[in-house]
Write a protein that holds these residues in place. Structure first.
Motif, PDB file in Angstrom:
ATOM      1  N   PRO A 214     -33.364 -15.962 -20.314  1.00  0.00           N
ATOM      2  CA  PRO A 214     -32.488 -15.138 -21.149  1.00  0.00           C
ATOM      3  C   PRO A 214     -31.248 -15.920 -21.588  1.00  0.00           C
ATOM      4  CG  PRO A 214     -33.244 -13.875 -19.267  1.00  0.00           C
ATOM      5  CD  PRO A 214     -33.666 -15.295 -19.026  1.00  0.00           C
ATOM      6  N   GLU A 215     -30.842 -15.668 -22.804  1.00  0.00           N
ATOM      7  CA  GLU A 215     -29.689 -16.393 -23.336  1.00  0.00           C
ATOM      8  C   GLU A 215     -28.411 -15.988 -22.632  1.00  0.00           C
ATOM      9  OE1 GLU A 215     -27.776 -17.212 -27.765  1.00  0.00           O
ATOM     10  OE2 GLU A 215     -28.728 -15.292 -27.355  1.00  0.00           O
ATOM     11  N   SER A 216     -28.358 -14.729 -22.222  1.00  0.00           N
ATOM     12  CA  SER A 216     -27.096 -14.206 -21.713  1.00  0.00           C
ATOM     13  C   SER A 216     -27.333 -13.205 -20.582  1.00  0.00           C
ATOM     14  CB  SER A 216     -26.374 -13.519 -22.882  1.00  0.00           C
ATOM     15  OG  SER A 216     -25.153 -12.987 -22.480  1.00  0.00           O
ATOM     16  N   PHE A 217     -26.383 -13.132 -19.663  1.00  0.00           N
ATOM     17  CA  PHE A 217     -26.431 -12.140 -18.582  1.00  0.00           C
ATOM     18  C   PHE A 217     -25.086 -11.419 -18.505  1.00  0.00           C
ATOM     19  CE2 PHE A 217     -29.316 -15.504 -17.226  1.00  0.00           C
ATOM     20  CZ  PHE A 217     -30.415 -14.812 -16.768  1.00  0.00           C
ATOM     21  N   GLN A 218     -25.127 -10.193 -18.097  1.00  0.00           N
ATOM     22  CA  GLN A 218     -23.915  -9.478 -17.689  1.00  0.00           C
ATOM     23  C   GLN A 218     -24.252  -8.813 -16.366  1.00  0.00           C
ATOM     24  OE1 GLN A 218     -20.904  -9.423 -18.670  1.00  0.00           O
ATOM     25  NE2 GLN A 218     -20.751  -9.656 -20.907  1.00  0.00           N
ATOM     26  N   THR A 219     -23.479  -9.160 -15.345  1.00  0.00           N
ATOM     27  CA  THR A 219     -23.772  -8.644 -14.007  1.00  0.00           C
ATOM     28  C   THR A 219     -22.581  -7.846 -13.495  1.00  0.00           C
ATOM     29  OG1 THR A 219     -25.107 -10.600 -13.639  1.00  0.00           O
ATOM     30  CG2 THR A 219     -24.575  -9.279 -11.707  1.00  0.00           C
ATOM     31  N   ILE A 220     -22.867  -6.609 -13.137  1.00  0.00           N
ATOM     32  CA  ILE A 220     -21.818  -5.688 -12.688  1.00  0.00           C
ATOM     33  C   ILE A 220     -22.018  -5.383 -11.205  1.00  0.00           C
ATOM     34  CG2 ILE A 220     -21.033  -3.286 -12.864  1.00  0.00           C
ATOM     35  CD1 ILE A 220     -21.552  -3.391 -15.829  1.00  0.00           C
ATOM     36  N   LEU A 221     -20.907  -5.398 -10.478  1.00  0.00           N
ATOM     37  CA  LEU A 221     -20.930  -4.997  -9.065  1.00  0.00           C
ATOM     38  C   LEU A 221     -20.011  -3.788  -8.932  1.00  0.00           C
ATOM     39  CD1 LEU A 221     -21.668  -5.680  -6.050  1.00  0.00           C
ATOM     40  CD2 LEU A 221     -19.575  -7.013  -5.993  1.00  0.00           C
ATOM     41  N   ALA A 222     -20.576  -2.641  -8.614  1.00  0.00           N
ATOM     42  CA  ALA A 222     -19.784  -1.411  -8.493  1.00  0.00           C
ATOM     43  C   ALA A 222     -19.839  -0.918  -7.055  1.00  0.00           C
ATOM     44  CB  ALA A 222     -20.324  -0.346  -9.441  1.00  0.00           C
ATOM     45  N   SER A 223     -18.709  -0.414  -6.569  1.00  0.00           N
ATOM     46  CA  SER A 223     -18.692   0.101  -5.190  1.00  0.00           C
ATOM     47  C   SER A 223     -18.465   1.610  -5.196  1.00  0.00           C
ATOM     48  CB  SER A 223     -17.602  -0.599  -4.379  1.00  0.00           C
ATOM     49  OG  SER A 223     -16.335  -0.425  -4.975  1.00  0.00           O
ATOM     50  N   ALA A 254     -25.466  -3.315   5.390  1.00  0.00           N
ATOM     51  CA  ALA A 254     -26.004  -4.492   4.705  1.00  0.00           C
ATOM     52  C   ALA A 254     -24.883  -5.301   4.054  1.00  0.00           C
ATOM     53  CB  ALA A 254     -27.020  -4.067   3.649  1.00  0.00           C
ATOM     54  N   ILE A 255     -23.884  -4.590   3.522  1.00  0.00           N
ATOM     55  CA  ILE A 255     -22.734  -5.278   2.911  1.00  0.00           C
ATOM     56  C   ILE A 255     -22.001  -6.109   3.972  1.00  0.00           C
ATOM     57  CG2 ILE A 255     -20.471  -4.935   1.840  1.00  0.00           C
ATOM     58  CD1 ILE A 255     -21.657  -2.306   0.631  1.00  0.00           C
ATOM     59  N   GLU A 256     -21.790  -5.488   5.115  1.00  0.00           N
ATOM     60  CA  GLU A 256     -21.093  -6.199   6.206  1.00  0.00           C
ATOM     61  C   GLU A 256     -21.857  -7.464   6.585  1.00  0.00           C
ATOM     62  OE1 GLU A 256     -20.552  -3.688   9.596  1.00  0.00           O
ATOM     63  OE2 GLU A 256     -19.418  -2.194   8.458  1.00  0.00           O
ATOM     64  N   ALA A 257     -23.156  -7.317   6.714  1.00  0.00           N
ATOM     65  CA  ALA A 257     -23.976  -8.453   7.121  1.00  0.00           C
ATOM     66  C   ALA A 257     -23.935  -9.563   6.071  1.00  0.00           C
ATOM     67  CB  ALA A 257     -25.418  -7.997   7.349  1.00  0.00           C
ATOM     68  N   ALA A 258     -24.066  -9.178   4.804  1.00  0.00           N
ATOM     69  CA  ALA A 258     -24.072 -10.182   3.739  1.00  0.00           C
ATOM     70  C   ALA A 258     -22.727 -10.888   3.657  1.00  0.00           C
ATOM     71  CB  ALA A 258     -24.413  -9.521   2.405  1.00  0.00           C
ATOM     72  N   GLU A 259     -21.655 -10.109   3.808  1.00  0.00           N
ATOM     73  CA  GLU A 259     -20.320 -10.717   3.767  1.00  0.00           C
ATOM     74  C   GLU A 259     -20.130 -11.719   4.895  1.00  0.00           C
ATOM     75  OE1 GLU A 259     -19.231 -10.331   0.593  1.00  0.00           O
ATOM     76  OE2 GLU A 259     -17.391 -10.718   1.681  1.00  0.00           O
ATOM     77  N   ALA A 260     -20.579 -11.320   6.068  1.00  0.00           N
ATOM     78  CA  ALA A 260     -20.441 -12.219   7.223  1.00  0.00           C
ATOM     79  C   ALA A 260     -21.242 -13.499   7.005  1.00  0.00           C
ATOM     80  CB  ALA A 260     -20.914 -11.504   8.488  1.00  0.00           C
ATOM     81  N   ALA A 261     -22.343 -13.383   6.291  1.00  0.00           N
ATOM     82  CA  ALA A 261     -23.230 -14.538   6.128  1.00  0.00           C
ATOM     83  C   ALA A 261     -22.783 -15.465   4.997  1.00  0.00           C
ATOM     84  CB  ALA A 261     -24.659 -14.067   5.871  1.00  0.00           C
ATOM     85  N   VAL A 262     -22.473 -14.911   3.850  1.00  0.00           N
ATOM     86  CA  VAL A 262     -22.235 -15.790   2.696  1.00  0.00           C
ATOM     87  C   VAL A 262     -20.928 -15.514   1.946  1.00  0.00           C
ATOM     88  CG1 VAL A 262     -24.711 -16.150   2.331  1.00  0.00           C
ATOM     89  CG2 VAL A 262     -23.549 -14.345   1.064  1.00  0.00           C
ATOM     90  N   SER A 263     -20.125 -14.567   2.426  1.00  0.00           N
ATOM     91  CA  SER A 263     -18.850 -14.251   1.762  1.00  0.00           C
ATOM     92  C   SER A 263     -19.017 -14.094   0.251  1.00  0.00           C
ATOM     93  CB  SER A 263     -17.812 -15.345   2.050  1.00  0.00           C
ATOM     94  OG  SER A 263     -17.592 -15.461   3.426  1.00  0.00           O
ATOM     95  N   ALA A 264     -19.846 -13.134  -0.104  1.00  0.00           N
ATOM     96  CA  ALA A 264     -20.148 -12.924  -1.522  1.00  0.00           C
ATOM     97  C   ALA A 264     -19.026 -12.192  -2.251  1.00  0.00           C
ATOM     98  CB  ALA A 264     -21.454 -12.146  -1.656  1.00  0.00           C
ATOM     99  N   GLY A 265     -18.009 -11.742  -1.505  1.00  0.00           N
ATOM    100  CA  GLY A 265     -16.906 -11.032  -2.142  1.00  0.00           C
ATOM    101  C   GLY A 265     -17.190  -9.564  -2.368  1.00  0.00           C
ATOM    102  N   TYR A 266     -18.145  -9.021  -1.610  1.00  0.00           N
ATOM    103  CA  TYR A 266     -18.438  -7.596  -1.748  1.00  0.00           C
ATOM    104  C   TYR A 266     -17.282  -6.791  -1.148  1.00  0.00           C
ATOM    105  CZ  TYR A 266     -23.370  -8.863  -2.582  1.00  0.00           C
ATOM    106  OH  TYR A 266     -24.523  -9.394  -3.089  1.00  0.00           O
ATOM    107  N   PRO A 267     -16.965  -5.631  -1.731  1.00  0.00           N
ATOM    108  CA  PRO A 267     -15.898  -4.793  -1.165  1.00  0.00           C
ATOM    109  C   PRO A 267     -16.330  -4.211   0.181  1.00  0.00           C
ATOM    110  CG  PRO A 267     -16.957  -3.719  -3.027  1.00  0.00           C
ATOM    111  CD  PRO A 267     -17.547  -5.072  -2.948  1.00  0.00           C
TER     112      PRO A 267
END
Lengths: 480, 362
Positions: A214-223, A254-267
């Motif tokens: 794809p030429e373009s992406f828009q990715t949204i993260l909503a909490s 799952a958010i807690e686990a992912a944050e602890a693992a890779v610090s993705a910046g999830y709220p």
């Protein structure tokens, strides 16, 4: 029987035929480590002829076999069969041809999923199916279990991207199915072979469909303050008429686990996160993004972030794709389920799973492909407790039956394997299962090809709790 | 007891259909009132069945992007029901003027030009219920958009022309209709120039709903999207092609095959192609002077064939291609490469051990 092994030795040199316990032990299980079975031998073919000759031999002596790639199956699909052999396809790992004008590649079954996209990238193409383990899982396994990933709603599963096959049938006969076209003239035999869990033979060469990047992406993260609110947001997006490439939800655990693992910046104060991704032509994505933003504003999100760069987008996905293995930080053991419910029943399913979790006294983290209604509840347990595994398995079974009660399926992308055998009669009638068995026996009358998988039979695998797959522990693969 | 008119049984329930199949020696099911029997079937033994009474939309949940219909339901009726909710069948079932049933579309394995955007019939069929040669009712697949349990019979059955059994219900994945569409014809001066652009567009960034090519070298393109984006997208596309797009006129259709109805004479043949083997096919077909149209991004050739079918069989076989006759006296015949023959016949024996349904491969 000794004749079988002496003939096998005439096909394979000692460095590609393992018969001693020390060398077959790594093959006793796959990604579903609760099941283990020691094969009699492991062979490593380097040509189509060696595979076909092995199957002819197995057919002659009625020796069951299972083909295996990286062994990342989460349903026990590549678990060895008692008194059988493992055919390891890892050395059949060549991309035989890549044709950008036809948008196809012809690959061997041991090619790693992500290597196809890497090879196609110079031509602006990619292979769309993206299971979370795509950096280690092989296309042969993806094909056998019709693997999915995060982008299935819009782009379909593995089956939608396989055009043609050269296959070795269980008696060693080699057949050509399909072609290099997206369309068929006549029956879709490729469609039948894909997802057949190895019961119809072994794919030797696979013609895959490539798509323009794809030429373009828009990715949204909503909490959101609740899982239900996140689920309602998915419904709102669907109702708006926009078709995102992916819609994923993660709950607090799952958010807690992912944050602890890779610090993705999830709220980390959110009860649920929703990822929505648009892809396509820039002008079309920009216009869809305006419409999506308007919709998202009305979903009561605590916060809506838009990835401002490719790096930010990839970090959002890194967190999502690491979520399963990251859950290993929260619990010594866990099992993941793969049920599907109608999207409108997501809220009810999650509410019931929460209740089941409380009743069982086991924590459940939820990560799911919300656009598809494909749930991946991760059931956390401690295998050192006397009934730890049994309680977790019971909870998993309760969740799968819930999926069926709500009109869904026992598997969205992991396959039935051995893990979900007992639930097949809940999903299919005896008549349906009899038809499946007739199909299987029409191709494999001796039932030697991956015996004991997908179709319930008298054979039951050994069950033992062994914790996460070594690759999972290393964070290389995840359960998705 | 099923209603019988003009030697045609019309069951109003699956139970009735099961009884018919169990009692019959040879069965042929017709989604529409025309002859579909393969030449191998002897008319005298034939039990003809119409599914015209099994024509309901059983379940439609717009929020789920799924619809379940009976096999006798008309495609046009299903399309109308979907469009009321802004949705459609993305595989774009063709031949709307023929008023085909859903069962007929699946049995013939038909997808239309707009399958270019998201995929063909096999990509959108989620579940089927069928009555097999033993008279058993088999339900496979599911009613959710994602499912990996059991053999994928829904895909297998596409294009089988009722040779495995009689389909009674099908579930499809559906998608939202784009708010706006534009259709354009780009008139390249030669087939070669048109084909070159055709291949380039297929692997480009453009997301097109339709990308068809005719033997004159004219490209037929349709785009769908949000209203605010369309001018910009058309402008970018025209820049890329170095040509201005025109509204399609009758001249375009005269030079190709209109996929809204079956030809009155001759055979309409669907050939599975790839973008690169289209020139060789076109060169082989030119001396015959028969109409042809390349569709779905280069993956399908429609050929209107008036000569003996053997001649087309030889052309396709030499090119390693396979075709299937979609309409005409030899409908359902497979021509050209028949590499799947042995595998499929084994599968047929599982569904239809007494060979009650027509053969697909001879």
């Amino acid at each position: 029987m000794s004749d079988f092994y002496s003939k096998l030795r005439s096909i394979f040199p000692p460095d590609r035929l393992y018969e001693d316990a020390a060398r077959v032990t790594p093959y006793v299980s796959d990604g579903l480590t609760v099941f283990r079975e020691e094969p009699k031998a492991v062979v490593m073919p380097i040509s189509n002829e060696e595979v076909a000759d092995t199957l002819k031999l197995c057919h002659e002596f009625e020796i069951p076999f299972v083909a295996r790639g990286s062994g990342t199956s989460l349903s026990g699909g590549s678990l060895p069969i008692r008194d059988g052999i493992v055919i390891s396809l890892n050395r059949l790992n060549q991309i035989l041809d890549l044709d950008p004008d036809n948008r196809t590649a012809r690959v061997q079954p041991g090619v790693i999923n992500s290597e196809i996209s890497a090879a196609a990238a110079d031509h602006g193409l990619y292979f769309a199916p993206d299971p979370s383990s795509q950096t280690v899982c092989t296309i042969g396994g993806n094909l056998a279990f019709n693997s999915g990933g995060a982008h299935c709603l819009k782009y379909g599963m593995t089956s939608n991207h396989i055009l043609g096959l050269t296959v070795a049938l269980p008696d060693g006969t080699v057949a050509e199915l399909g072609n290099d076209s997206l369309e068929n003239a006549g029956p879709d035999c490729v469609g039948l072979f894909v997802g057949s869990e190895g019961l119809l033979g072994i794919a030797l060469e696979i013609q895959v469909r490539l798509m323009p990047v794809p030429e373009s992406f828009q990715t949204i993260l909503a909490s959101y303050d609740s899982l239900e609110a996140a689920g309602d947001a998915v419904a709102a997006v669907v109702a708006s008429g926009i078709l995102p490439g992916a819609m994923e939800i993660m709950d607090r655990l799952a958010i807690e686990a992912a944050e602890a693992a890779v610090s993705a910046g999830y709220p980390e104060d959110a009860e649920a996160c929703l990822i929505v991704e648009l892809d396509g032509e820039t002008a079309a994505v920009d216009a869809d993004f305006q419409a999506l933003s308007t919709t998202m504003e009305q979903t009561g999100a605590k916060e809506v972030r838009v990835a401002q760069s490719t790096e930010e987008r990839l970090l959002i996905w890194k967190g999502r794709k690491s979520a399963f293995s990251a859950v290993g930080r929260l619990s010594p053991d866990y099992i993941v389920q793969d049920g599907v419910v109608p999207r409108s029943k997501l809220g009810q399913a999650l509410k019931d799973i929460s209740r089941f979790s409380s009743e069982a006294g086991l924590r459940v983290a939820n990560v799911f492909h919300a656009g598809d209604g494909n749930l991946h509840p991760l059931i956390l347990f401690d295998a050192t407790e006397a009934d730890g595994l049994e309680k977790a398995e019971a909870l998993a079974g309760r969740i799968l039956r819930l999926c069926l009660e709500l009109g869904g399926s026992i598997t969205g992308e992991h396959g039935v394997g051995v893990e979900k055998l007992e639930y097949m009669p809940d999903m299919f009638s005896p008549t349906d299962l009899d038809a499946f068995n007739r199909i299987r026996r029409a191709i494999d009358p001796k039932e030697i090809s991956n015996r004991g998988k997908m179709l319930p039979s008298k054979e039951a695998p050994a069950l033992s709790s062994q914790g996460p797959h070594p690759l999972e522990k290393a964070g290389v693969i995840s359960r998705m | 007891m099923a209603e019988q008119t003009q030697n045609m049984l019309k069951p109003s329930s699956i139970d009735e259909l099961q009884s018919i199949v169990r009692d019959a020696s040879k069965v042929i099911v017709q989604g529409r009132e025309e002859r579909l029997a393969s030449p191998s079937q002897k008319e005298i033994l034939l039990t003809r069945v119409s599914l015209s009474k099994l024509n309901r939309i059983l379940e439609y949940q717009p929020d789920e992007y799924t619809i379940t219909v009976e096999a006798g339901a008309k495609v046009n009726d299903v399309a109308d029901a979907l469009s009321e909710h802004g949705q459609y069948l993305p595989f774009n079932p063709p031949f709307a003027d023929e008023n085909l049933s859903i069962g007929s579309i699946i049995a013939r394995g038909l997808s239309g030009p707009a399958a270019c955007r998201y995929g063909i019939l096999r990509d959108f069929i989620l579940g089927v219920t069928l009555v097999d040669g033993l008279g058993e009712r088999i339900r496979t697949g599911g009613k959710v958009v994602k499912n990996a349990a059991g053999f994928d019979i829904p895909k297998l059955i596409c294009g089988t022309w009722g040779s495995l059994g009689t389909m009674t219900e099908a579930t499809f994945k559906v998608f939202p209709i784009a708010p706006e569409y534009r259709t354009l014809v780009f008139k390249f001066s030669t087939f070669e120039a048109g084909h070159s652009a055709y291949v380039a567009l297929g692997r480009s960034k453009f997301t097109l709903d339709v990308l068809d090519l005719n033997p004159d070298g004219h490209l037929f393109i349709k785009l769908g999207g949000q209203p605010g984006s369309m001018d910009n997208r058309v402008f970018t596309l025209e820049n890329e092609l170095g040509l201005s797009g025109e509204e399609p006129d009758e001249a375009f259709w005269d030079a190709t095959i209109a996929l809204c109805r079956f030809p009155e004479a001759g055979a309409l043949v669907k050939v599975a192609t790839s973008p690169k083997n289209i020139p060789a096919l076109d060169i082989a077909l030119r001396p015959k002077g028969q109409s042809r149209r390349y569709s779905i991004n280069g993956y399908v050739a429609w050929v209107h064939w008036h000569s003996p079918l053997d001649e087309l069989h030889n052309i396709l076989e030499n090119l390693g291609l396979t075709g299937q006759v979609v309409s005409g006296p030899e409908a359902s015949s497979i021509v050209g490469n028949q590499s799947q023959n042995a595998f499929f016949n084994k599968i047929k024996s599982a569904f239809d051990p007494e060979s009650k349904f027509p053969d697909l491969y001879s």
